[in-house]
Design a protein around this motif. Structure first.
Motif, PDB file in Angstrom:
ATOM      1  N   TRP A 166       0.834  -1.210   0.000  1.00  0.00           N
ATOM      2  CA  TRP A 166       0.000   0.000   0.000  1.00  0.00           C
ATOM      3  C   TRP A 166       0.865   1.255   0.000  1.00  0.00           C
ATOM      4  CZ3 TRP A 166      -0.247   3.833   3.781  1.00  0.00           C
ATOM      5  CH2 TRP A 166      -1.263   4.778   3.624  1.00  0.00           C
ATOM      6  N   ARG A 167       1.924   1.237   0.791  1.00  0.00           N
ATOM      7  CA  ARG A 167       2.807   2.401   0.861  1.00  0.00           C
ATOM      8  C   ARG A 167       3.502   2.625  -0.487  1.00  0.00           C
ATOM      9  NH1 ARG A 167       2.290   6.515   3.264  1.00  0.00           N
ATOM     10  NH2 ARG A 167       2.181   5.518   5.319  1.00  0.00           N
ATOM     11  N   ALA A 168       3.922   1.540  -1.142  1.00  0.00           N
ATOM     12  CA  ALA A 168       4.574   1.662  -2.442  1.00  0.00           C
ATOM     13  C   ALA A 168       3.616   2.261  -3.469  1.00  0.00           C
ATOM     14  CB  ALA A 168       5.069   0.300  -2.910  1.00  0.00           C
ATOM     15  N   ASP A 169       2.346   1.837  -3.421  1.00  0.00           N
ATOM     16  CA  ASP A 169       1.347   2.387  -4.350  1.00  0.00           C
ATOM     17  C   ASP A 169       1.102   3.868  -4.087  1.00  0.00           C
ATOM     18  OD1 ASP A 169       1.112  -0.096  -5.477  1.00  0.00           O
ATOM     19  OD2 ASP A 169      -0.691  -0.655  -4.335  1.00  0.00           O
ATOM     20  N   GLU A 170       1.031   4.254  -2.826  1.00  0.00           N
ATOM     21  CA  GLU A 170       0.784   5.663  -2.486  1.00  0.00           C
ATOM     22  C   GLU A 170       1.941   6.544  -2.947  1.00  0.00           C
ATOM     23  OE1 GLU A 170      -2.004   7.181  -0.865  1.00  0.00           O
ATOM     24  OE2 GLU A 170      -2.772   5.263  -1.634  1.00  0.00           O
ATOM     25  N   LEU A 171       3.167   6.064  -2.771  1.00  0.00           N
ATOM     26  CA  LEU A 171       4.324   6.838  -3.193  1.00  0.00           C
ATOM     27  C   LEU A 171       4.417   6.910  -4.715  1.00  0.00           C
ATOM     28  CD1 LEU A 171       7.015   5.584  -0.640  1.00  0.00           C
ATOM     29  CD2 LEU A 171       5.924   7.832  -0.688  1.00  0.00           C
ATOM     30  N   ALA A 172       4.020   5.822  -5.380  1.00  0.00           N
ATOM     31  CA  ALA A 172       4.079   5.812  -6.840  1.00  0.00           C
ATOM     32  C   ALA A 172       3.160   6.872  -7.446  1.00  0.00           C
ATOM     33  CB  ALA A 172       3.701   4.424  -7.349  1.00  0.00           C
ATOM     34  N   LYS A 173       2.070   7.198  -6.748  1.00  0.00           N
ATOM     35  CA  LYS A 173       1.140   8.213  -7.250  1.00  0.00           C
ATOM     36  C   LYS A 173       1.797   9.587  -7.360  1.00  0.00           C
ATOM     37  CE  LYS A 173      -2.948   5.918  -5.304  1.00  0.00           C
ATOM     38  NZ  LYS A 173      -4.055   6.039  -4.301  1.00  0.00           N
ATOM     39  N   VAL A 174       2.845   9.825  -6.560  1.00  0.00           N
ATOM     40  CA  VAL A 174       3.538  11.118  -6.603  1.00  0.00           C
ATOM     41  C   VAL A 174       4.938  10.951  -7.202  1.00  0.00           C
ATOM     42  CG1 VAL A 174       2.246  12.118  -4.677  1.00  0.00           C
ATOM     43  CG2 VAL A 174       4.309  10.789  -4.202  1.00  0.00           C
ATOM     44  N   GLY A 175       5.144   9.825  -7.882  1.00  0.00           N
ATOM     45  CA  GLY A 175       6.412   9.624  -8.582  1.00  0.00           C
ATOM     46  C   GLY A 175       7.588   9.283  -7.703  1.00  0.00           C
ATOM     47  N   VAL A 176       7.333   8.677  -6.554  1.00  0.00           N
ATOM     48  CA  VAL A 176       8.413   8.306  -5.633  1.00  0.00           C
ATOM     49  C   VAL A 176       8.446   6.788  -5.488  1.00  0.00           C
ATOM     50  CG1 VAL A 176       9.322   8.529  -3.294  1.00  0.00           C
ATOM     51  CG2 VAL A 176       8.189  10.479  -4.370  1.00  0.00           C
ATOM     52  N   GLU A 177       9.628   6.218  -5.500  1.00  0.00           N
ATOM     53  CA  GLU A 177       9.787   4.774  -5.359  1.00  0.00           C
ATOM     54  C   GLU A 177      10.116   4.426  -3.904  1.00  0.00           C
ATOM     55  OE1 GLU A 177      12.547   1.086  -7.103  1.00  0.00           O
ATOM     56  OE2 GLU A 177      12.844   3.155  -7.804  1.00  0.00           O
ATOM     57  N   THR A 225      11.882   2.723  -0.992  1.00  0.00           N
ATOM     58  CA  THR A 225      13.207   2.141  -0.785  1.00  0.00           C
ATOM     59  C   THR A 225      13.313   1.608   0.638  1.00  0.00           C
ATOM     60  OG1 THR A 225      14.199   4.221  -0.016  1.00  0.00           O
ATOM     61  CG2 THR A 225      14.206   3.794  -2.401  1.00  0.00           C
ATOM     62  N   ASP A 226      14.296   0.723   0.845  1.00  0.00           N
ATOM     63  CA  ASP A 226      14.475   0.116   2.169  1.00  0.00           C
ATOM     64  C   ASP A 226      14.884   1.127   3.227  1.00  0.00           C
ATOM     65  OD1 ASP A 226      13.748  -2.348   1.297  1.00  0.00           O
ATOM     66  OD2 ASP A 226      15.798  -3.125   1.081  1.00  0.00           O
ATOM     67  N   ASP A 227      15.428   2.277   2.814  1.00  0.00           N
ATOM     68  CA  ASP A 227      15.881   3.270   3.778  1.00  0.00           C
ATOM     69  C   ASP A 227      14.735   4.127   4.314  1.00  0.00           C
ATOM     70  OD1 ASP A 227      18.145   4.396   5.173  1.00  0.00           O
ATOM     71  OD2 ASP A 227      17.840   6.219   3.986  1.00  0.00           O
ATOM     72  N   MET A 228      13.552   3.960   3.748  1.00  0.00           N
ATOM     73  CA  MET A 228      12.416   4.781   4.180  1.00  0.00           C
ATOM     74  C   MET A 228      11.834   4.238   5.478  1.00  0.00           C
ATOM     75  SD  MET A 228      10.395   5.585   0.638  1.00  0.00           S
ATOM     76  CE  MET A 228      11.145   6.562  -0.665  1.00  0.00           C
ATOM     77  N   PHE A 229      11.159   5.124   6.203  1.00  0.00           N
ATOM     78  CA  PHE A 229      10.496   4.729   7.445  1.00  0.00           C
ATOM     79  C   PHE A 229       9.276   3.880   7.134  1.00  0.00           C
ATOM     80  CE2 PHE A 229      12.699   8.672   8.712  1.00  0.00           C
ATOM     81  CZ  PHE A 229      13.423   8.186   9.784  1.00  0.00           C
ATOM     82  N   VAL A 230       9.012   2.910   7.990  1.00  0.00           N
ATOM     83  CA  VAL A 230       7.856   2.029   7.789  1.00  0.00           C
ATOM     84  C   VAL A 230       6.560   2.802   7.943  1.00  0.00           C
ATOM     85  CG1 VAL A 230       6.637   0.007   8.696  1.00  0.00           C
ATOM     86  CG2 VAL A 230       9.139  -0.008   8.528  1.00  0.00           C
ATOM     87  N   PHE A 231       6.506   3.688   8.935  1.00  0.00           N
ATOM     88  CA  PHE A 231       5.292   4.464   9.186  1.00  0.00           C
ATOM     89  C   PHE A 231       5.578   5.936   8.959  1.00  0.00           C
ATOM     90  CE2 PHE A 231       4.915   0.632  11.804  1.00  0.00           C
ATOM     91  CZ  PHE A 231       3.736   0.111  11.275  1.00  0.00           C
ATOM     92  N   MET A 232       4.818   6.524   8.046  1.00  0.00           N
ATOM     93  CA  MET A 232       4.984   7.924   7.683  1.00  0.00           C
ATOM     94  C   MET A 232       3.800   8.730   8.197  1.00  0.00           C
ATOM     95  SD  MET A 232       6.275   7.172   3.815  1.00  0.00           S
ATOM     96  CE  MET A 232       5.576   8.713   3.232  1.00  0.00           C
ATOM     97  N   SER A 233       3.983  10.032   8.290  1.00  0.00           N
ATOM     98  CA  SER A 233       2.923  10.909   8.746  1.00  0.00           C
ATOM     99  C   SER A 233       1.679  10.722   7.888  1.00  0.00           C
ATOM    100  CB  SER A 233       3.376  12.370   8.694  1.00  0.00           C
ATOM    101  OG  SER A 233       2.290  13.239   8.994  1.00  0.00           O
ATOM    102  N   ALA A 234       0.518  10.711   8.515  1.00  0.00           N
ATOM    103  CA  ALA A 234      -0.741  10.494   7.795  1.00  0.00           C
ATOM    104  C   ALA A 234      -1.098  11.663   6.891  1.00  0.00           C
ATOM    105  CB  ALA A 234      -1.868  10.261   8.804  1.00  0.00           C
ATOM    106  N   ARG A 235      -0.451  12.801   7.076  1.00  0.00           N
ATOM    107  CA  ARG A 235      -0.831  14.006   6.329  1.00  0.00           C
ATOM    108  C   ARG A 235       0.065  14.295   5.134  1.00  0.00           C
ATOM    109  NH1 ARG A 235      -2.225  18.331  11.220  1.00  0.00           N
ATOM    110  NH2 ARG A 235      -3.825  17.049  12.251  1.00  0.00           N
TER     111      ARG A 235
END
Length: 401
Positions: free
Chosen positions: A284-295, A297-307
């Protein structure tokens, strides 16, 4: 009897040891010789108080030379500026004794404002000169300082005076002898199994990512700073393991990553349901990031701000606590709890199920080989021990009585 003890290492002034001997007869003369030898011995062994530096000066030197985490330093400075310096700051470190410390602790336990017991107006709500009336101004009401806070103040003073001993400013640390308020036994209040189920259900109703966060805290007992700082590189879904290496903390509105609370890495095994939730969350997180052109990566935080979909905007520990508290309060009936209670739930459920103390301590990240776990969850450990006794007893051959 006066003996020169050298120059004060801080002020540079000449320092002397003094002790009075009464009388003029031979017995007094012999006593004076003994006193002189004692004082000379103290000087030679450098056990005599050698500095008249004030506690305020010692505090400043201690803060300058001691390594402290930013959050810890900020908390200490608050106690120092509000309590320690106003009460003991002007005293010479070699004049501070057990009685002065215990008097301070007793005063704080009676009234945190350190009043003299006489009534006075604590807060003026009317401007300019006026005759205070109850409707306009608030009379002072004594509020005792919590025992845990006084113990924290004692710990700070002890650290400062301990440094003064190492610096040869004083001969001993009176804080080691002074009695501090007793520590209140821990009283963990985990939610019941029914309330835990309600909390998880409510979290997933809000969003899948929030539900996954609450689920993970509940099943692993992770601290909020640990779950906030968790990166995908530390989540091995194939091996079903999470590594806890870093935490994310905030101080004065600024956040940063740091070591875990006990400065130790630990690995937590995950159950299959939790692994499935994390896999779904990652997709789900990968799909949400793909909508804004971001891939992703393993270095990203598992839980991101809801906003935001900004991968650098993680869920801060304070934001996690606020959201959890609001969610729990909206339930009907509401559950008065904080997210740390989920950590208690994880620990008590494991102990009740008969999991050994060392394993539970390891999952919680407690130091001391389980001593902390035993102190906090003593009642549940006792219940688990009773269960173990019953299990063993039921397997023993029956004897006729």
């Amino acid at each position: 009897m006066v003996v020169y003890a050298g120059a004060d290492p801080v002020t540079g002034r000449r320092s002397y040891l003094r002790e009075k001997v009464d009388g003029t007869d031979k017995a007094a003369y012999r006593q004076a010789e003994k006193v002189l030898n004692k004082l000379l011995t103290k000087v030679n062994e450098q056990r005599a108080p050698s500095s008249s530096a004030t506690l305020s000066y010692a505090i400043d030197e201690w803060l300058r030379t001691t390594e402290l985490e930013d959050s810890t330093r900020n908390a200490y400075v608050g106690y120092i500026e509000r309590v320690i310096k106003p009460t003991l700051g002007d005293m010479a470190v070699n004049k501070i004794g057990v009685r002065e410390l215990e008097n301070l602790y007793a005063t704080l336990r009676r009234c945190r404002a350190r009043c003299d017991g006489k009534p006075f107006i604590e807060k003026h709500n009317a401007e300019g000169e006026h005759d205070c009336v109850e409707s306009q101004c608030e009379p002072h009401g004594c509020r005792p300082m919590a025992a845990s806070t006084v113990r924290q103040i004692h710990s700070i003073i002890s650290g400062i005076l301990g440094a003064a001993v190492r610096w040869d400013w004083i001969s001993s640390n009176p804080a080691k002898t002074a009695q501090r308020p007793r520590q209140k036994p821990p009283e963990p209040d985990p939610p019941s199994a029914a309330d835990a189920a309600r909390l998880v259900e409510a979290a997933f109703e809000i969003s899948e990512d929030w539900g996954t966060l609450v689920w993970l805290v509940m099943t692993t007992g992770m601290r909020r700073a640990e779950v906030a700082g968790l990166r995908w590189s530390r989540v091995d879904l194939d091996a079903e393991i999470i590594e806890i290496r870093r935490t994310y903390v905030q101080s004065k509105g600024k956040g940063k990553e740091k070591d875990t609370k006990t400065h130790q890495m630990r690995r937590l095994a995950l159950d299959s349901e939790t692994v499935a939730l994390l896999r779904a969350h990652k997709r789900w997180r990968a799909d949400e990031l793909a909508k804004v052109g971001v891939e992703l990566t393993d270095d990203m935080f598992v839980f991101m701000s809801a906003r935001t979909t900004d991968p650098t905007k993680l869920y801060s520990p304070d934001a996690i606590s606020r959201r959890y508290k609001k969610m729990a309060a909206r339930l009907k009936p509401p559950i008065k709890t904080h997210i740390h209670a989920l950590r208690h739930f994880s620990a008590t459920e494991l102990l009740t199920a008969g999991i050994d103390l060392r394993t539970v301590a390891g999952r919680l990240g407690h130091g001391g080989g389980g001593a902390t776990t035993l102190r906090v969850y003593a009642a549940w450990v006792a219940a688990s021990d009773r269960k173990a006794a019953e299990v063993l007893g039921s397997r023993m051959p029956k004897r006729r009585l």
